[in-house]
Design a protein around this motif. Structure first.
Motif, PDB file in Angstrom:
ATOM      1  N   PRO A 161      26.595  40.459  37.013  1.00  0.00           N
ATOM      2  CA  PRO A 161      25.968  41.551  36.067  1.00  0.00           C
ATOM      3  C   PRO A 161      27.188  41.838  34.965  1.00  0.00           C
ATOM      4  CG  PRO A 161      25.525  42.232  38.306  1.00  0.00           C
ATOM      5  CD  PRO A 161      26.312  41.039  38.538  1.00  0.00           C
ATOM      6  N   ALA A 162      28.596  41.701  35.163  1.00  0.00           N
ATOM      7  CA  ALA A 162      29.350  41.836  34.544  1.00  0.00           C
ATOM      8  C   ALA A 162      29.414  40.827  33.278  1.00  0.00           C
ATOM      9  CB  ALA A 162      30.805  41.950  34.967  1.00  0.00           C
ATOM     10  N   HIS A 163      29.045  39.775  33.604  1.00  0.00           N
ATOM     11  CA  HIS A 163      29.052  38.526  32.556  1.00  0.00           C
ATOM     12  C   HIS A 163      27.741  38.861  31.779  1.00  0.00           C
ATOM     13  CE1 HIS A 163      32.656  36.237  33.160  1.00  0.00           C
ATOM     14  NE2 HIS A 163      32.441  36.313  34.542  1.00  0.00           N
ATOM     15  N   CYS A 164      26.752  39.226  32.603  1.00  0.00           N
ATOM     16  CA  CYS A 164      25.416  39.483  31.900  1.00  0.00           C
ATOM     17  C   CYS A 164      25.616  40.524  30.808  1.00  0.00           C
ATOM     18  CB  CYS A 164      24.465  40.118  33.070  1.00  0.00           C
ATOM     19  SG  CYS A 164      23.885  38.860  34.107  1.00  0.00           S
ATOM     20  N   ALA A 165      26.544  41.665  31.059  1.00  0.00           N
ATOM     21  CA  ALA A 165      26.558  42.939  30.247  1.00  0.00           C
ATOM     22  C   ALA A 165      27.259  42.400  28.995  1.00  0.00           C
ATOM     23  CB  ALA A 165      27.664  43.842  30.904  1.00  0.00           C
ATOM     24  N   LEU A 166      28.329  41.498  28.908  1.00  0.00           N
ATOM     25  CA  LEU A 166      29.137  40.934  28.003  1.00  0.00           C
ATOM     26  C   LEU A 166      27.830  40.233  26.919  1.00  0.00           C
ATOM     27  CD1 LEU A 166      32.266  39.323  29.612  1.00  0.00           C
ATOM     28  CD2 LEU A 166      32.161  41.501  28.018  1.00  0.00           C
ATOM     29  N   ASN A 186      27.539  39.089  42.403  1.00  0.00           N
ATOM     30  CA  ASN A 186      28.909  39.446  42.200  1.00  0.00           C
ATOM     31  C   ASN A 186      29.271  40.924  41.866  1.00  0.00           C
ATOM     32  OD1 ASN A 186      29.870  36.892  43.082  1.00  0.00           O
ATOM     33  ND2 ASN A 186      30.335  36.185  40.758  1.00  0.00           N
ATOM     34  N   LEU A 187      30.265  41.481  41.986  1.00  0.00           N
ATOM     35  CA  LEU A 187      30.361  42.925  41.407  1.00  0.00           C
ATOM     36  C   LEU A 187      32.114  43.009  40.650  1.00  0.00           C
ATOM     37  CD1 LEU A 187      28.929  45.612  43.639  1.00  0.00           C
ATOM     38  CD2 LEU A 187      27.929  44.918  41.378  1.00  0.00           C
ATOM     39  N   LYS A 188      32.173  42.932  39.573  1.00  0.00           N
ATOM     40  CA  LYS A 188      33.277  43.438  38.923  1.00  0.00           C
ATOM     41  C   LYS A 188      32.635  43.977  37.641  1.00  0.00           C
ATOM     42  CE  LYS A 188      33.668  38.726  36.530  1.00  0.00           C
ATOM     43  NZ  LYS A 188      33.057  37.995  37.495  1.00  0.00           N
ATOM     44  N   GLN A 214      34.025  51.491  35.829  1.00  0.00           N
ATOM     45  CA  GLN A 214      34.387  51.714  34.244  1.00  0.00           C
ATOM     46  C   GLN A 214      33.480  50.475  33.726  1.00  0.00           C
ATOM     47  OE1 GLN A 214      36.133  54.113  33.129  1.00  0.00           O
ATOM     48  NE2 GLN A 214      36.686  54.763  35.453  1.00  0.00           N
ATOM     49  N   GLY A 215      33.419  50.172  32.240  1.00  0.00           N
ATOM     50  CA  GLY A 215      32.968  48.948  31.838  1.00  0.00           C
ATOM     51  C   GLY A 215      31.446  48.990  31.390  1.00  0.00           C
ATOM     52  N   LEU A 216      31.147  47.725  31.169  1.00  0.00           N
ATOM     53  CA  LEU A 216      29.765  47.715  30.471  1.00  0.00           C
ATOM     54  C   LEU A 216      28.693  47.748  31.710  1.00  0.00           C
ATOM     55  CD1 LEU A 216      30.767  45.106  27.735  1.00  0.00           C
ATOM     56  CD2 LEU A 216      30.138  47.517  27.403  1.00  0.00           C
ATOM     57  N   ALA A 217      29.132  47.268  32.860  1.00  0.00           N
ATOM     58  CA  ALA A 217      28.101  46.948  33.791  1.00  0.00           C
ATOM     59  C   ALA A 217      27.997  47.983  34.761  1.00  0.00           C
ATOM     60  CB  ALA A 217      28.462  45.758  34.396  1.00  0.00           C
ATOM     61  N   SER A 218      26.919  48.671  34.881  1.00  0.00           N
ATOM     62  CA  SER A 218      26.819  49.996  35.624  1.00  0.00           C
ATOM     63  C   SER A 218      26.561  49.375  37.069  1.00  0.00           C
ATOM     64  CB  SER A 218      25.639  50.778  34.953  1.00  0.00           C
ATOM     65  OG  SER A 218      25.458  51.812  36.057  1.00  0.00           O
ATOM     66  N   TRP A 219      27.533  49.725  37.933  1.00  0.00           N
ATOM     67  CA  TRP A 219      27.473  49.169  39.460  1.00  0.00           C
ATOM     68  C   TRP A 219      26.053  50.269  39.959  1.00  0.00           C
ATOM     69  CZ3 TRP A 219      32.374  48.148  42.543  1.00  0.00           C
ATOM     70  CH2 TRP A 219      32.892  46.933  41.966  1.00  0.00           C
ATOM     71  N   GLU A 220      26.136  51.328  39.365  1.00  0.00           N
ATOM     72  CA  GLU A 220      25.064  52.149  39.955  1.00  0.00           C
ATOM     73  C   GLU A 220      23.545  51.644  39.746  1.00  0.00           C
ATOM     74  OE1 GLU A 220      23.489  57.057  39.927  1.00  0.00           O
ATOM     75  OE2 GLU A 220      25.347  56.336  38.717  1.00  0.00           O
ATOM     76  N   TYR A 257      33.851  52.342  46.528  1.00  0.00           N
ATOM     77  CA  TYR A 257      32.760  52.835  45.585  1.00  0.00           C
ATOM     78  C   TYR A 257      31.539  51.762  45.752  1.00  0.00           C
ATOM     79  CZ  TYR A 257      30.493  53.439  41.060  1.00  0.00           C
ATOM     80  OH  TYR A 257      29.707  53.838  39.922  1.00  0.00           O
ATOM     81  N   ALA A 258      31.587  50.615  45.885  1.00  0.00           N
ATOM     82  CA  ALA A 258      30.545  49.848  46.314  1.00  0.00           C
ATOM     83  C   ALA A 258      29.699  50.186  47.578  1.00  0.00           C
ATOM     84  CB  ALA A 258      31.049  48.322  46.287  1.00  0.00           C
TER      85      ALA A 258
END
Length: 263
Positions: A161-166, A186-188, A214-220, A257-258
């Motif tokens: 999802p982090a690469h998706c968010a980019l 993956n989670l980052k 932090q960042g663009l990809a909401s883990w929540e 957190y995860a």
């Protein structure tokens, strides 16, 4: 869903320490397993894999950890070795060579996958395709278009999802797109960081890999959608941080957190 329904693994790329110490450290943090790089310069290399990968599996098992996936070669010897050691997934990213048309290269990849499918079927191993921003198969739709004709047990999606968010892709839609073929998440986390001042003629940005909160990809949002869908596969924290000196502290914070999000 609870944490008992998912497996928490970690990509061990940041650490080149001996596996007994690394395994003890990751076990203490609460991980269930690892994704091990089979690459030059790491504990297991492509040249040493026949001897070193079984040793690594034994060492990590003594720490209560399984090797859930590897990031490495996709030849028959690697596939057979993964089957022997009950490692279910070989994860890869796919970069598109410069001066190459995307759809033409996709046809090339289909020919490669077509040749791999009989081997993956014979040995019972899954090839996991991860999205990666940049000149790559970069988002969920890219993965879906590439692998939708294959059986999930042979070739599956590893959603990052982090690469998706980019790329501006939100977790709910990304997961919906690849759900039928999803084998791992993956989670980052990441954000865009400007590298020059506002007085320059053209703005320039780079990626800053940060902690999960932090960042663009909401883990929540990611975990909420996974829980809604009763996901029960591996969650791999890829331990990618721009502040490399803080990796041990940040990965400890991120696994806590995860787990809290899945509790």
């Amino acid at each position: 869903m609870s944490t008992s329904q998912v497996t928490f693994t970690v990509f061990t790329k940041p650490w080149k320490t001996p596996l007994p110490q690394l395994g003890a450290f990751l076990q203490k943090l609460g991980f269930n397993g690892v994704e091990l790089p089979v690459r030059p310069g790491y504990q297991v290399t492509p040249e040493s894999r026949r001897k070193r990968l079984p040793e690594a599996a034994h060492i990590l098992a003594d720490c209560g950890l399984t090797i859930n996936s590897i990031a490495g070669p996709t030849d028959e010897a690697m596939i057979a070795l993964c089957a022997e050691l009950k490692i279910p997934i070989i994860r890869i990213c796919l970069d598109i060579p410069k001066e190459t048309n995307y759809l033409v290269y996709e046809e090339h990849l289909h020919r490669e996958f077509d040749a791999l499918v009989p081997l993956l079927d014979r040995y019972g191993v899954t090839l996991g395709i991860q999205n990666h921003n940049g000149r790559n198969v970069a988002n969920a739709m890219g993965i879906r278009h590439l692998i939708e004709k294959y059986d999930r047990k042979h070739i599956a999606a590893v959603l990052d999802p982090a690469h998706c968010a980019l790329n501006g892709e939100i977790p709910e839609l990304a997961l919906d797109i690849v759900w039928s073929h999803l084998c791992m998440v993956n989670l980052k986390n990441v954000l865009w960081q400007r590298t020059n001042g506002p007085e320059t003629p053209v703005a320039a940005y780079t990626h800053y890999w940060t902690s999960g909160r932090q960042g663009l990809a909401s883990w929540e949002c990611v975990t909420s959608e996974l829980k809604r869908r009763n996901y029960s596969g591996p969650i791999c924290l890829t331990a990618e941080y721009s502040d490399e000196a803080a990796v041990d502290r940040l990965i400890a914070e991120d696994i806590a957190y995860a787990k809290s999000l899945f509790a």
